[in-house]
Motif scaffolding. Structure first.
Motif, mmCIF file in Angstrom:
data_model
loop_
_atom_site.group_PDB
_atom_site.id
_atom_site.type_symbol
_atom_site.label_atom_id
_atom_site.label_comp_id
_atom_site.label_asym_id
_atom_site.label_seq_id
_atom_site.Cartn_x
_atom_site.Cartn_y
_atom_site.Cartn_z
ATOM 1 N N CYS A 42 0.816 -1.213 0.000
ATOM 2 C CA CYS A 42 0.000 0.000 0.000
ATOM 3 C C CYS A 42 0.854 1.269 0.000
ATOM 4 O O CYS A 42 0.347 2.364 -0.194
ATOM 5 N N CYS A 47 3.519 -0.122 7.453
ATOM 6 C CA CYS A 47 2.588 -1.248 7.273
ATOM 7 C C CYS A 47 3.339 -2.580 7.196
ATOM 8 O O CYS A 47 4.485 -2.633 6.774
ATOM 9 N N CYS A 49 2.952 -4.759 5.105
ATOM 10 C CA CYS A 49 3.280 -5.109 3.720
ATOM 11 C C CYS A 49 4.683 -4.637 3.348
ATOM 12 O O CYS A 49 5.327 -5.206 2.471
ATOM 13 N N HIS A 55 -0.551 -7.269 1.136
ATOM 14 C CA HIS A 55 -2.013 -7.385 1.191
ATOM 15 C C HIS A 55 -2.442 -8.276 0.033
ATOM 16 O O HIS A 55 -2.021 -8.065 -1.095
HETATM 17 ZN ZN LIG Z 1 0.219 -2.080 3.500
#
Ligand SMILES: [Zn+2]
Length: 115
Positions: A42, A47, A49, A55
């Protein structure tokens, strides 16, 4: 009283295909396309990720009037969409098989549909 032409009768394997095709046509959501699972980041540095846990999102991809298009499938719709895609593919296979049989009947000049 006018006599009707006899109804076309099909051999059992073809009757089964036709009956399954009718069931799918009547009762199923039908959806043409391919499901594609994508791993995405993202962009947020904090995050998970960004630390190698992307994600996971599901998309339905299809060609529409010669152009590709795609639809994001939310998790709660995944099962419904997967079933619709599977049912579409099954119906398409059945219709193709019926077409193939009719092709062969014409090739062999068979009037009856019993083979
Ligand atoms: Zn993310």
């Amino acid at each position: 009283m006018a006599t009707r032409p006899p109804r076309t009768t099909f051999a059992p394997p073809e009757r089964r295909r036709r009956s399954r095709a009718a069931e799918l046509a009547h009762c199923s959501r039908l959806l043409r396309g391919t499901l594609s699972v994508r791993n995405q980041t993202c962009g947020k540095e904090s995050c998970r990720c960004a630390r190698g846990e992307p994600h996971v999102s599901l998309y339905l991809v299809q060609s529409h009037n010669g152009k590709p298009r795609q639809l994001y499938v939310p998790k709660e719709w995944e099962e419904r969409v997967r079933r619709a895609v599977k049912d579409y593919q099954e119906l398409q296979t059945l219709v193709e098989e019926l077409s193939e049989r009719e092709w062969r009947r014409l090739t062999h000049r068979e009037e009856e549909a019993r083979s």
